[in-house]
Structures are given as structure tokens and as C-alpha cells.
Motif scaffolding. Structure first.
Motif, PDB file in Angstrom:
ATOM      1  N   GLN A  32       0.820  -1.205   0.000  1.00 20.34           N
ATOM      2  CA  GLN A  32       0.000   0.000   0.000  1.00 20.34           C
ATOM      3  C   GLN A  32       0.857   1.260   0.000  1.00 20.34           C
ATOM      4  OE1 GLN A  32      -3.603   0.551   0.246  1.00 20.34           O
ATOM      5  NE2 GLN A  32      -3.625  -1.504  -0.597  1.00 20.34           N
ATOM      6  N   VAL A  33       1.907   1.252   0.801  1.00 23.77           N
ATOM      7  CA  VAL A  33       2.787   2.421   0.883  1.00 23.77           C
ATOM      8  C   VAL A  33       3.517   2.631  -0.435  1.00 23.77           C
ATOM      9  CG1 VAL A  33       4.875   3.334   1.982  1.00 23.77           C
ATOM     10  CG2 VAL A  33       3.061   2.327   3.387  1.00 23.77           C
ATOM     11  N   GLN A  34       4.022   1.551  -1.041  1.00 25.20           N
ATOM     12  CA  GLN A  34       4.736   1.670  -2.316  1.00 25.20           C
ATOM     13  C   GLN A  34       3.828   2.224  -3.412  1.00 25.20           C
ATOM     14  OE1 GLN A  34       6.438  -2.163  -3.241  1.00 25.20           O
ATOM     15  NE2 GLN A  34       7.620  -2.233  -1.331  1.00 25.20           N
ATOM     16  N   MET A  35       2.591   1.735  -3.484  1.00 25.13           N
ATOM     17  CA  MET A  35       1.671   2.229  -4.513  1.00 25.13           C
ATOM     18  C   MET A  35       1.296   3.684  -4.254  1.00 25.13           C
ATOM     19  SD  MET A  35      -0.780  -1.000  -5.524  1.00 25.13           S
ATOM     20  CE  MET A  35      -1.491  -1.209  -3.891  1.00 25.13           C
ATOM     21  N   SER A  36       1.181   4.052  -2.990  1.00 23.17           N
ATOM     22  CA  SER A  36       0.865   5.443  -2.648  1.00 23.17           C
ATOM     23  C   SER A  36       2.008   6.367  -3.041  1.00 23.17           C
ATOM     24  CB  SER A  36       0.584   5.570  -1.150  1.00 23.17           C
ATOM     25  OG  SER A  36      -0.506   4.757  -0.764  1.00 23.17           O
ATOM     26  N   ARG A  38       4.178   5.857  -5.385  1.00 21.54           N
ATOM     27  CA  ARG A  38       4.200   5.941  -6.851  1.00 21.54           C
ATOM     28  C   ARG A  38       3.085   6.879  -7.342  1.00 21.54           C
ATOM     29  NH1 ARG A  38       6.428   6.590 -11.624  1.00 21.54           N
ATOM     30  NH2 ARG A  38       5.619   5.246 -13.281  1.00 21.54           N
ATOM     31  N   ALA A  39       1.911   6.814  -6.727  1.00 21.89           N
ATOM     32  CA  ALA A  39       0.810   7.695  -7.119  1.00 21.89           C
ATOM     33  C   ALA A  39       1.179   9.157  -6.909  1.00 21.89           C
ATOM     34  CB  ALA A  39      -0.448   7.346  -6.323  1.00 21.89           C
ATOM     35  N   VAL A  40       1.828   9.465  -5.790  1.00 23.45           N
ATOM     36  CA  VAL A  40       2.248  10.841  -5.514  1.00 23.45           C
ATOM     37  C   VAL A  40       3.301  11.280  -6.527  1.00 23.45           C
ATOM     38  CG1 VAL A  40       3.321  12.374  -3.829  1.00 23.45           C
ATOM     39  CG2 VAL A  40       1.707  10.634  -3.066  1.00 23.45           C
ATOM     40  N   GLU A  41       4.194  10.372  -6.878  1.00 19.70           N
ATOM     41  CA  GLU A  41       5.214  10.686  -7.893  1.00 19.70           C
ATOM     42  C   GLU A  41       4.549  11.062  -9.219  1.00 19.70           C
ATOM     43  OE1 GLU A  41       8.825   8.408 -10.342  1.00 19.70           O
ATOM     44  OE2 GLU A  41       7.924   7.468  -8.573  1.00 19.70           O
ATOM     45  N   LEU A  42       3.516  10.319  -9.605  1.00 21.49           N
ATOM     46  CA  LEU A  42       2.827  10.576 -10.868  1.00 21.49           C
ATOM     47  C   LEU A  42       1.992  11.856 -10.816  1.00 21.49           C
ATOM     48  CD1 LEU A  42       1.689   6.927 -11.712  1.00 21.49           C
ATOM     49  CD2 LEU A  42       3.454   8.250 -12.885  1.00 21.49           C
ATOM     50  N   LEU A  43       1.679  12.341  -9.620  1.00 20.55           N
ATOM     51  CA  LEU A  43       0.954  13.611  -9.505  1.00 20.55           C
ATOM     52  C   LEU A  43       1.796  14.786  -9.997  1.00 20.55           C
ATOM     53  CD1 LEU A  43      -0.942  13.638  -6.063  1.00 20.55           C
ATOM     54  CD2 LEU A  43      -1.929  13.549  -8.359  1.00 20.55           C
ATOM     55  N   ALA A  44       3.117  14.629  -9.920  1.00 19.72           N
ATOM     56  CA  ALA A  44       4.036  15.685 -10.370  1.00 19.72           C
ATOM     57  C   ALA A  44       3.726  17.013  -9.681  1.00 19.72           C
ATOM     58  CB  ALA A  44       3.976  15.841 -11.889  1.00 19.72           C
ATOM     59  N   LEU A  45       3.658  16.992  -8.368  1.00 19.13           N
ATOM     60  CA  LEU A  45       3.356  18.197  -7.598  1.00 19.13           C
ATOM     61  C   LEU A  45       4.551  19.153  -7.586  1.00 19.13           C
ATOM     62  CD1 LEU A  45       1.650  16.430  -4.561  1.00 19.13           C
ATOM     63  CD2 LEU A  45       0.498  17.731  -6.355  1.00 19.13           C
ATOM     64  N   GLN A 210       6.642   8.343 -17.804  1.00 21.03           N
ATOM     65  CA  GLN A 210       7.227   7.071 -18.213  1.00 21.03           C
ATOM     66  C   GLN A 210       6.843   5.989 -17.216  1.00 21.03           C
ATOM     67  OE1 GLN A 210       9.179   6.228 -20.983  1.00 21.03           O
ATOM     68  NE2 GLN A 210       8.906   4.151 -20.219  1.00 21.03           N
ATOM     69  N   ALA A 211       6.369   4.868 -17.717  1.00 23.35           N
ATOM     70  CA  ALA A 211       6.031   3.745 -16.851  1.00 23.35           C
ATOM     71  C   ALA A 211       7.303   3.052 -16.379  1.00 23.35           C
ATOM     72  CB  ALA A 211       5.135   2.766 -17.589  1.00 23.35           C
ATOM     73  N   LEU A 212       7.243   2.405 -15.242  1.00 26.15           N
ATOM     74  CA  LEU A 212       8.370   1.638 -14.727  1.00 26.15           C
ATOM     75  C   LEU A 212       8.395   0.273 -15.392  1.00 26.15           C
ATOM     76  CD1 LEU A 212       8.043   2.408 -10.904  1.00 26.15           C
ATOM     77  CD2 LEU A 212       9.401   3.625 -12.615  1.00 26.15           C
ATOM     78  N   GLY A 213       9.568  -0.282 -15.578  1.00 25.21           N
ATOM     79  CA  GLY A 213       9.669  -1.609 -16.177  1.00 25.21           C
ATOM     80  C   GLY A 213      10.443  -1.576 -17.468  1.00 25.21           C
TER      81      GLY A 213
END
Length: 274
Positions: A32-36, A38-45, A210-213
């Protein structure tokens, strides 16, 4: 093993026993923490700028804690009282609201600088009650979410689509509500690590992150704005194109209005040198 959303409605599935796992199961907490994060990273705040964020399906407040650690203020929504009780026990700093996402986002326009969601969106595709219509519930959710965000904000929603049709349904309703954006799929070739993030933008559409992987493989799916798609599907010319201008001029002539004659310059863009 059946998917959680097929076993019971979320407010019943996430009972006290299930909610307790979010304080005792270290693997579940780590995911849950890892996905959160990553979500914040994608927000590009903006860097070093505290923001007011909305956590949709906040559950026990694990994702909210990630927002707190990065210096942001947050408000969380969830339909499970048991999960919110765990969040209260954890003494999270965010404000909590017991609410069904399918009923929309009850905040005034332009309130939030961004929104995240972890593992909640797929539940809206269920019809747990006779009154539930998944398409209408998704559209109400996305349209009210769009209104609650500033015009430079993003929403990043991690979810587990059951199939490609469900992913298309969710994305289509988001675009219909006014969002730009698309899907970012991290680790697309891994069965366990593969994660879907719907990255939505309220302003102009810019290139998806960019997606990870696998860097050599395209793992971001861009969806054009739904309204533009519908225009093309109906055979209507795009606004301000040559065909659109010619049709408008013809309507004016039929109405008896004074209209300039057509020429080879009709609809041609100016060079900008004048």
C-alpha cells in the motif's frame, strides 16, 4: 480465488477483521505504501510546496501517511466505517469522511491541488444494490472529482481492472467528465508487480509519465479527449477547421445573413508574422 469486489460490497467486505490486517500485515502495508508513493510521484506536484490533496478510498490512512510525510495536507473518503476507525486509531492527521465514491465528491469547486486513490476504483464497477448503475456511478464520481480539482491539478488512481473492457469503461467515463490523460502500466511483463495507474489531468493534455519496467516497450496508453472522439465518430468536422468554417458560412447564407465568399484562403491559419 475470487476478487474481493465479487465477495461482498466494500462496506461489508472491509469489516473489523479485514481492516485489522492493515495494522498487522507487514506485506500488505508495504504494498500500500509503495503504490501510494508511486501515485504521488505521478501527480508531479510542485517541489517544496505544500498542497491540499484528496485521498479517495483512504481506508486505514496508509496512503494519507505518505502524503503527510511529504508535507501535504489531505482529506480522505471511504465507505467502510471499520477502515476509518483504524485510521482514527492510527491518529492520522488528515480529515476523514464516511462516504460512497459512487455518490460523487462533495466538495466545492477548485478545492484540491490533486487526488490519489489506491485499490478502490474497481469497486465502482459493481452493482451491489438495485439502484446501482456502474456507468452512472462512474460518471458522477469523475464529473464531481473534476469539479473539485483546480485547473492545473492531476488525479492518479491505482486500480486492478478485471479485464480490458472494464479498464476502457472506467477511462471512457473519466474522459466524458472532462479529464485528459490515460493509463500508465508499471512492470507490464510481470504478473505480480504489474500495476495500473489512471493518470488524469484537468488542464491541457501533456505527455504521460514514463512507466516503470521495460523502457523499450510502450507502457503508457494515451486517450484523446472523449468529446473530440465523439465528434470524429459522428463525422462532424473539428471546430475551426476548414470544413467547419465552410459549413458555418453555408448556414449563414441559408439564414440570409451577409457572408464573405469562399476562397482558397478560407480556413487557412495565419503565419503569425503580421
Amino acid at each position: 480465488m475470487s476478487r474481493p469486489e465479487h465477495r461482498a460490497p466494500p462496506e461489508l467486505f472491509y469489516n473489523e477483521e479485514e481492516a485489522g490486517k492493515y495494522t498487522s500485515n507487514s506485506r500488505m502495508i508495504d504494498i500500500q505504501v509503495q503504490m501510494s508513493e508511486r501515485a504521488v510521484e505521478l501527480l508531479a506536484l510542485p517541489q517544496d510546496e505544500p498542497c491540499l490533496l484528496l485521498d479517495l478510498g483512504c481506508g486505514s490512512g496508509l496512503s494519507g501517511s505518505v502524503l503527510e510525510d511529504q508535507g501535504h495536507t489531505w482529506i480522505g473518503m471511504d465507505i467502510s466505517q471499520a477502515m476509518l476507525n483504524v485510521a482514527l486509531e492510527r491518529e492520522v492527521e488528515g480529515d476523514l469522511l464516511l462516504s460512497d465514491l459512487g455518490q460523487g465528491v462533495p466538495f466545492r469547486a477548485g478545492t484540491f491541488d490533486g487526488a490519489i486513490s489506491v485499490s478502490a476504483l474497481q469497486w465502482l464497477c459493481n452493482a451491489d444494490k438495485k439502484s446501482h448503475n456502474p456507468i452512472k456511478r462512474l460518471y458522477k464520481f469523475f464529473s464531481m472529482l473534476f469539479a473539485s480539482l483546480t485547473r492545473t491539478a492531476r488525479a492518479v488512481l491505482q486500480f486492478y481492472p478485471e479485464n480490458s473492457e472494464q479498464a476502457e469503461l472506467i477511462t471512457a467515463q473519466a474522459m466524458k467528465a472532462g479529464f485528459f490523460g490515460g493509463m500508465v502500466v508499471d512492470y507490464p511483463n510481470s504478473t505480480r508487480a504489474k500495476k495500473f495507474f489512471l493518470v488524469l489531468m484537468t488542464g491541457t493534455c501533456i505527455q504521460l509519465p514514463q512507466a516503470l519496467g521495460e523502457e523499450s516497450e510502450r507502457t503508457s496508453v494515451i486517450y484523446t479527449h472523449r468529446r473530440e472522439q465523439l465528434k470524429k465518430m459522428r463525422g462532424k468536422p473539428l471546430k475551426k477547421s476548414r470544413d467547419w468554417i465552410l459549413e458555418k458560412k453555408e448556414r449563414r447564407r441559408k439564414q440570409g445573413k451577409e457572408t464573405k465568399p469562399d476562397s482558397k484562403y478560407t480556413g487557412r491559419k495565419r503565419s503569425g508574422r503580421f
